[in-house]
Design an enzyme around this catalytic site. Structure first.
Site, PDB file in Angstrom:
ATOM      1  N   ARG A   1     -10.678  -7.848 -11.539  1.00  0.00           N
ATOM      2  CA  ARG A   1     -10.832  -9.296 -11.629  1.00  0.00           C
ATOM      3  C   ARG A   1     -12.096  -9.678 -12.390  1.00  0.00           C
ATOM      4  O   ARG A   1     -12.443 -10.851 -12.454  1.00  0.00           O
ATOM      5  CB  ARG A   1     -10.957  -9.867 -10.211  1.00  0.00           C
ATOM      6  CG  ARG A   1      -9.704 -10.588  -9.707  1.00  0.00           C
ATOM      7  CD  ARG A   1      -9.943 -10.856  -8.239  1.00  0.00           C
ATOM      8  NE  ARG A   1      -9.262 -11.993  -7.714  1.00  0.00           N
ATOM      9  CZ  ARG A   1      -8.234 -11.916  -6.878  1.00  0.00           C
ATOM     10  NH1 ARG A   1      -7.701 -10.764  -6.563  1.00  0.00           N
ATOM     11  NH2 ARG A   1      -7.727 -12.994  -6.355  1.00  0.00           N
TER      12      ARG A   1
ATOM     13  N   ARG B   1       1.831 -22.151   1.197  1.00  0.00           N
ATOM     14  CA  ARG B   1       1.925 -20.744   1.576  1.00  0.00           C
ATOM     15  C   ARG B   1       1.582 -20.562   3.062  1.00  0.00           C
ATOM     16  O   ARG B   1       0.653 -21.167   3.584  1.00  0.00           O
ATOM     17  CB  ARG B   1       0.940 -19.920   0.731  1.00  0.00           C
ATOM     18  CG  ARG B   1       0.865 -18.466   1.143  1.00  0.00           C
ATOM     19  CD  ARG B   1       0.360 -17.586   0.056  1.00  0.00           C
ATOM     20  NE  ARG B   1      -0.993 -17.909  -0.395  1.00  0.00           N
ATOM     21  CZ  ARG B   1      -1.553 -17.338  -1.465  1.00  0.00           C
ATOM     22  NH1 ARG B   1      -0.893 -16.452  -2.172  1.00  0.00           N
ATOM     23  NH2 ARG B   1      -2.779 -17.668  -1.810  1.00  0.00           N
TER      24      ARG B   1
ATOM     25  N   ARG C   1      -3.571 -19.207   5.232  1.00  0.00           N
ATOM     26  CA  ARG C   1      -4.682 -18.310   4.894  1.00  0.00           C
ATOM     27  C   ARG C   1      -5.988 -19.088   4.902  1.00  0.00           C
ATOM     28  O   ARG C   1      -6.032 -20.233   4.468  1.00  0.00           O
ATOM     29  CB  ARG C   1      -4.446 -17.728   3.494  1.00  0.00           C
ATOM     30  CG  ARG C   1      -4.016 -16.290   3.520  1.00  0.00           C
ATOM     31  CD  ARG C   1      -3.583 -15.824   2.179  1.00  0.00           C
ATOM     32  NE  ARG C   1      -4.644 -15.814   1.176  1.00  0.00           N
ATOM     33  CZ  ARG C   1      -4.541 -15.195   0.007  1.00  0.00           C
ATOM     34  NH1 ARG C   1      -3.436 -14.561  -0.311  1.00  0.00           N
ATOM     35  NH2 ARG C   1      -5.532 -15.223  -0.862  1.00  0.00           N
TER      36      ARG C   1
ATOM     37  N   LYS D   1       1.880 -12.723  -7.705  1.00  0.00           N
ATOM     38  CA  LYS D   1       1.665 -11.295  -7.997  1.00  0.00           C
ATOM     39  C   LYS D   1       2.018 -10.429  -6.790  1.00  0.00           C
ATOM     40  O   LYS D   1       2.678  -9.404  -6.919  1.00  0.00           O
ATOM     41  CB  LYS D   1       0.192 -11.035  -8.387  1.00  0.00           C
ATOM     42  CG  LYS D   1      -0.306 -11.851  -9.545  1.00  0.00           C
ATOM     43  CD  LYS D   1      -1.740 -11.500  -9.919  1.00  0.00           C
ATOM     44  CE  LYS D   1      -2.770 -11.784  -8.838  1.00  0.00           C
ATOM     45  NZ  LYS D   1      -2.982 -13.227  -8.573  1.00  0.00           N
TER      46      LYS D   1
ATOM     47  N   ARG E   1     -11.528 -20.625  -6.173  1.00  0.00           N
ATOM     48  CA  ARG E   1     -10.804 -19.439  -6.665  1.00  0.00           C
ATOM     49  C   ARG E   1     -10.282 -19.659  -8.078  1.00  0.00           C
ATOM     50  O   ARG E   1     -10.284 -18.750  -8.898  1.00  0.00           O
ATOM     51  CB  ARG E   1      -9.651 -19.095  -5.706  1.00  0.00           C
ATOM     52  CG  ARG E   1     -10.164 -18.497  -4.401  1.00  0.00           C
ATOM     53  CD  ARG E   1      -9.194 -18.697  -3.266  1.00  0.00           C
ATOM     54  NE  ARG E   1      -8.002 -17.909  -3.411  1.00  0.00           N
ATOM     55  CZ  ARG E   1      -6.843 -18.215  -2.823  1.00  0.00           C
ATOM     56  NH1 ARG E   1      -6.746 -19.290  -2.064  1.00  0.00           N
ATOM     57  NH2 ARG E   1      -5.813 -17.440  -2.991  1.00  0.00           N
TER      58      ARG E   1
END
Ligand code: AMP
Length: 222
Positions: free
Chosen positions: A94, A133, A166, A19, A177
């Protein structure tokens, strides 16, 4: 004629769906800001602000920051001048409470959401993506060690900052998550579907292929 299909978008989907990458790409073409709540929170934590201190534990463990605080931060951001023409909300709302708060706010300013893009992708793909990532410790640009690797290993192409993992891309936080997404965020799809403002993006494709879908849905081009 202006070919745009709207200027107020919500990007919804599991963590790691792409996103943020797509919001950054299309925001320039639309001329509206991409607003990522996750980015706002990480910035507050990094700067050690009062809010940053309050939310660190939630973000690092993969839990949602409480709705009240999140809603207040987003409402404040949407009041800013650069949102007059529109916005892309990346990672907000969310929860149903957040969706309601957003609706109420946008109704008040008479600028409802035009479209919600659902970035559809299965869990194994996003787990793999989040593991690979890396983000720039200076400017927060995002990379993927396989599909979007930096020109120089470990360094950001844009600013030369060091690339890091991260703090919530650990296996434990990723699991949390994804559970939070399934339980709290995914139910929003029903609501937006009923309102007939939901579009589905095949987010398991390459960055370029997803970008073409997003352009088609936001700009009316393909
Ligand atoms: P993201 O960068 O979108 O993956 O978000 C990273 C983290 O920031 C999430 O796991 C949450 O802890 C927090 N966060 C981001 N957006 C929201 C939101 N809309 N509501 C609550 N917490 C959020």
């Amino acid at each position: 004629m202006d070919p745009r299909l709207g200027t107020r978008f919500v990007f919804l989907g599991p963590p790691g769906a792409g996103k943020g990458t797509q919001a950054a790409l299309i925001s320039q073409a639309l001329g509206v800001p991409a607003i990522a709540t996750g980015g706002i929170f990480r910035d507050a934590i990094a700067r050690g602000t009062q809010i940053g201190k309050q939310i660190g534990q939630f973000v690092n463990s993969g839990m949602l920051v409480p709705d009240k605080l999140t809603n207040a931060i987003v409402a404040e951001r949407l009041k800013q001048k650069d949102c007059k023409k529109g916005f892309i909300l990346d990672g907000y709302p969310r929860s149903l409470t957040q969706a309601k708060a957003l609706d109420t706010y946008l109704l008040k300013v008479r600028s409802p959401i035009d479209r919600v893009l659902y970035f559809k992708v299965e869990a194994p793909v996003v787990i793999e993506r989040m593991g690979k990532r890396r983000v720039c410790s200076q400017c927060a640009a995002t990379y993927n060690l396989v599909s979007q690797s930096p020109k120089t290993e470990g360094l950001c192409d844009k600013c030369g900052g060091a690339l890091v993992t991260r703090s919530d891309d650990t296996p434990e936080a990723i699991r949390k998550r994804l559970t939070v997404y399934e339980q709290t965020t995914k139910p929003l799809l029903d609501d937006y579907g009923k309102k007939n403002i939901l579009d589905v993006v095949n987010a398991s494709a390459s960055v370029e292929a997803v970008a073409r879908q997003v352009q088609g849905l936001c700009l009316g081009t393909s």
